[in-house]
Design an enzyme around this catalytic site. Structure first.
Site, PDB file in Angstrom:
ATOM      1  N   LYS A  66       0.844  -1.193   0.000  1.00  0.00           N
ATOM      2  CA  LYS A  66       0.000   0.000   0.000  1.00  0.00           C
ATOM      3  C   LYS A  66       0.878   1.241   0.000  1.00  0.00           C
ATOM      4  O   LYS A  66       1.671   1.452   0.920  1.00  0.00           O
ATOM      5  CB  LYS A  66      -0.929   0.001   1.215  1.00  0.00           C
ATOM      6  CG  LYS A  66      -1.795   1.247   1.281  1.00  0.00           C
ATOM      7  CD  LYS A  66      -2.890   1.133   2.319  1.00  0.00           C
ATOM      8  CE  LYS A  66      -3.693   2.424   2.382  1.00  0.00           C
ATOM      9  NZ  LYS A  66      -4.780   2.352   3.351  1.00  0.00           N
ATOM     10  N   ARG A 112     -11.013   9.708   1.623  1.00  0.00           N
ATOM     11  CA  ARG A 112     -10.910  10.344   2.945  1.00  0.00           C
ATOM     12  C   ARG A 112     -12.086  11.284   3.184  1.00  0.00           C
ATOM     13  O   ARG A 112     -12.547  11.440   4.307  1.00  0.00           O
ATOM     14  CB  ARG A 112      -9.563  11.056   3.076  1.00  0.00           C
ATOM     15  CG  ARG A 112      -8.415  10.052   3.111  1.00  0.00           C
ATOM     16  CD  ARG A 112      -7.043  10.699   3.159  1.00  0.00           C
ATOM     17  NE  ARG A 112      -5.995   9.674   3.015  1.00  0.00           N
ATOM     18  CZ  ARG A 112      -4.735   9.944   2.755  1.00  0.00           C
ATOM     19  NH1 ARG A 112      -4.326  11.195   2.624  1.00  0.00           N
ATOM     20  NH2 ARG A 112      -3.854   8.953   2.638  1.00  0.00           N
ATOM     21  N   LYS A 140       0.988  10.187   5.302  1.00  0.00           N
ATOM     22  CA  LYS A 140       1.095   8.841   5.872  1.00  0.00           C
ATOM     23  C   LYS A 140       2.400   8.163   5.450  1.00  0.00           C
ATOM     24  O   LYS A 140       2.492   6.943   5.403  1.00  0.00           O
ATOM     25  CB  LYS A 140      -0.126   8.011   5.443  1.00  0.00           C
ATOM     26  CG  LYS A 140      -1.469   8.621   5.889  1.00  0.00           C
ATOM     27  CD  LYS A 140      -2.641   7.661   5.727  1.00  0.00           C
ATOM     28  CE  LYS A 140      -3.937   8.285   6.273  1.00  0.00           C
ATOM     29  NZ  LYS A 140      -5.090   7.362   6.221  1.00  0.00           N
ATOM     30  N   GLU A 172       7.465  -6.312   1.737  1.00  0.00           N
ATOM     31  CA  GLU A 172       6.241  -6.220   2.544  1.00  0.00           C
ATOM     32  C   GLU A 172       5.319  -7.416   2.279  1.00  0.00           C
ATOM     33  O   GLU A 172       4.759  -8.005   3.194  1.00  0.00           O
ATOM     34  CB  GLU A 172       5.481  -4.924   2.222  1.00  0.00           C
ATOM     35  CG  GLU A 172       6.046  -3.678   2.860  1.00  0.00           C
ATOM     36  CD  GLU A 172       5.667  -3.562   4.339  1.00  0.00           C
ATOM     37  OE1 GLU A 172       4.989  -4.459   4.884  1.00  0.00           O
ATOM     38  OE2 GLU A 172       6.058  -2.556   4.961  1.00  0.00           O
ATOM     39  N   LYS A 178      -2.103  -1.576  -3.837  1.00  0.00           N
ATOM     40  CA  LYS A 178      -2.985  -0.409  -3.780  1.00  0.00           C
ATOM     41  C   LYS A 178      -2.174   0.867  -3.848  1.00  0.00           C
ATOM     42  O   LYS A 178      -1.194   0.968  -3.117  1.00  0.00           O
ATOM     43  CB  LYS A 178      -3.757  -0.471  -2.456  1.00  0.00           C
ATOM     44  CG  LYS A 178      -4.714   0.640  -2.204  1.00  0.00           C
ATOM     45  CD  LYS A 178      -5.312   0.509  -0.825  1.00  0.00           C
ATOM     46  CE  LYS A 178      -6.187   1.715  -0.569  1.00  0.00           C
ATOM     47  NZ  LYS A 178      -6.547   1.838   0.814  1.00  0.00           N
ATOM     48  N   SER A 191     -10.300   5.287  -4.855  1.00  0.00           N
ATOM     49  CA  SER A 191     -11.274   6.357  -5.073  1.00  0.00           C
ATOM     50  C   SER A 191     -10.832   7.358  -6.144  1.00  0.00           C
ATOM     51  O   SER A 191     -11.624   7.754  -6.992  1.00  0.00           O
ATOM     52  CB  SER A 191     -11.545   7.068  -3.747  1.00  0.00           C
ATOM     53  OG  SER A 191     -10.340   7.520  -3.158  1.00  0.00           O
ATOM     54  N   TYR A 236     -15.148   0.524  -7.114  1.00  0.00           N
ATOM     55  CA  TYR A 236     -16.436   1.194  -6.915  1.00  0.00           C
ATOM     56  C   TYR A 236     -17.356   0.989  -8.126  1.00  0.00           C
ATOM     57  O   TYR A 236     -18.535   1.306  -8.055  1.00  0.00           O
ATOM     58  CB  TYR A 236     -16.203   2.694  -6.636  1.00  0.00           C
ATOM     59  CG  TYR A 236     -15.353   2.900  -5.401  1.00  0.00           C
ATOM     60  CD1 TYR A 236     -15.909   2.797  -4.134  1.00  0.00           C
ATOM     61  CD2 TYR A 236     -13.979   3.124  -5.499  1.00  0.00           C
ATOM     62  CE1 TYR A 236     -15.131   2.938  -2.991  1.00  0.00           C
ATOM     63  CE2 TYR A 236     -13.191   3.264  -4.374  1.00  0.00           C
ATOM     64  CZ  TYR A 236     -13.774   3.163  -3.121  1.00  0.00           C
ATOM     65  OH  TYR A 236     -12.987   3.290  -2.000  1.00  0.00           O
TER      66      TYR A 236
HETATM   67  C1  PBG Z   1      -7.679   3.588   5.406  1.00  0.00           C
HETATM   68  C2  PBG Z   1      -7.936   3.310   3.983  1.00  0.00           C
HETATM   69  C3  PBG Z   1      -7.724   4.187   2.917  1.00  0.00           C
HETATM   70  C4  PBG Z   1      -8.235   3.561   1.789  1.00  0.00           C
HETATM   71  C5  PBG Z   1      -8.703   2.308   2.184  1.00  0.00           C
HETATM   72  N1  PBG Z   1      -8.499   2.165   3.545  1.00  0.00           N
HETATM   73  C6  PBG Z   1      -7.198   5.569   2.888  1.00  0.00           C
HETATM   74  C7  PBG Z   1      -5.842   5.858   3.381  1.00  0.00           C
HETATM   75  O1  PBG Z   1      -5.026   4.963   3.594  1.00  0.00           O
HETATM   76  O2  PBG Z   1      -5.578   7.035   3.584  1.00  0.00           O
HETATM   77  C8  PBG Z   1      -8.287   4.172   0.423  1.00  0.00           C
HETATM   78  C9  PBG Z   1      -9.322   3.627  -0.496  1.00  0.00           C
HETATM   79  C10 PBG Z   1      -9.650   4.520  -1.654  1.00  0.00           C
HETATM   80  O3  PBG Z   1      -9.013   5.564  -1.887  1.00  0.00           O
HETATM   81  O4  PBG Z   1     -10.584   4.165  -2.373  1.00  0.00           O
HETATM   82  N2  PBG Z   1      -6.720   2.912   6.046  1.00  0.00           N
END
Ligand code: PBG
Length: 337
Positions: A207, A217, A230, A246, A261, A287, A326
């Site tokens: 990720k 968010r 992050k 990882e 991701k 997203s 989605y």
């Molecule tokens: C939270 C999480 C996130 C997403 C899934 N779980 C956001 C982040 O890590 O800031 C993102 C999913 C998306 O953007 O569709 N831990």
């Protein structure tokens, strides 16, 4: 006149012509290398409090947050189209968010109630529970924060309690999305100790710290709280070998499935991971990817539906077992005719 067009000597082809396999629809059907079916989709859904309530997400046109009764309806619709599993994300009410993210392990939290409601109404569909603290904490970070530091081991302890509450509520797959060290092993041990040996773990293993999460968010209500970024836990997008480490560690810790991701911009990772490891690989079309395609389609700049299908097929071509998207319901309907 066409019969006067010059023709070159094509003998260098040695009789090989690649276009023979693309001449007709039936031939293209015959030689197609990958398939895309509704069984390839996991549908992420955003849960809110209330009844018969849906709210628009400003950053994600066409996606809504749904109250539990409407989520159950969505689950029925998904199951009817052959979608095997849902991934749930709660938009926790503001007054329940705090620095310790205690709502994460409240057995009666929004997530647990949604899991239980779907499990009893639509028991045939798989339920994936996201585990991370950003959906419950007042800081918008995936971990507990002390003096600006994201604590690792303390965060893992809260996540374990959260995962257990979700398993008790009916989660079939626990999906830690936080990138803390050691969380997969800790969750696996706790699940086994409580008799949840059958509950699987889908680890968000590769990720990356990504701008493509912005719209999400907004959807879960963590964006306005988040200070900074992050990058002390999510991966640097310049790296590929580190992502493989990882994945390797998560598998060693007990992950049944791993995830890459974001999705489309990281298909190189999907391919490397699926070539290297012998577990199912998933990707999350996040997203920001969704919104880019959606807005471009809505503006008439691209054929949105065609681009949607093309993007989803790309995940299969790269080696994915499935994709969180989605577009799941829309694409499943399209595939089912
Ligand atoms: C939270 C999480 C996130 C997403 C899934 N779980 C956001 C982040 O890590 O800031 C993102 C999913 C998306 O953007 O569709 N831990």
């Amino acid at each position: 006149m066409s019969n006067t067009w010059p023709r070159h000597d094509m003998s260098f082809l040695g009789g090989k012509r690649q276009r023979r396999l693309r001449r007709t629809g039936w031939m293209r059907d015959l030689v197609r290398e990958t398939v895309l079916t509704p069984h390839d989709f996991i549908w992420p859904l955003f849960v809110i409090e209330g009844e018969n309530t849906r709210t628009q997400i400003r950053t994600m046109p066409g996606v809504e947050r749904l109250s539990i009764d409407l989520i159950v309806e969505a689950a029925r619709a998904a199951h009817a189209q052959g979608i095997p599993a849902l991934a749930l994300f709660p938009n926790t009410p503001d007054h329940l968010r705090n620095a310790d993210a205690t709502e994460a392990y409240n057995p009666d939290n929004l997530m647990c109630r949604a899991l239980a409601a779907i499990k009893s109404a639509v028991p045939q569909i798989g339920l994936i529970a996201d585990v991370a603290l950003d959906e419950y904490s007042s800081d918008g970070q995936d971990g507990l924060v002390r003096d600006g530091e994201i604590l690792n081991d303390e965060t893992v302890a809260v996540m374990v309690r959260s995962a257990l509450a979700q398993a008790r509520a009916g989660a079939d797959i626990i999906a830690p999305s936080d990138m803390m060290d050691g969380r997969v092993a800790a969750i696996r041990m706790a699940l086994d100790a409580e008799g949840f040996e059958h509950v699987a773990i889908m680890a968000y293993s590769a990720k990356f710290a990504s701008a493509y999460y912005g719209p999400f968010r907004e959807a879960v209500g963590s964006g306005s709280r988040l200070k900074g970024d992050k990058r002390t836990y999510q991966l640097d997008f310049a790296n590929s070998d580190e992502a493989l480490r990882e994945v390797e560690q998560d598998i060693a810790e007990g992950a049944d499935m791993v995830m890459v991701k974001p999705g489309l911009p990281y298909l190189d990772l999907v391919q490397r991971v699926s070539d290297t490891f012998d577990v199912p690989v998933f990707a999350y079309q996040v997203s920001g990817e969704y919104t880019m395609l959606k807005l471009a389609g809505d503006a008439g700049a691209i054929n949105g539906e065609a681009a949607m299908m093309e993007s989803l097929w790309a995940f299969k071509r790269a080696g994915c077992s499935g994709v969180l998207t989605y577009f799941a319901l829309e694409a499943a309907r399209k595939l089912n005719g």
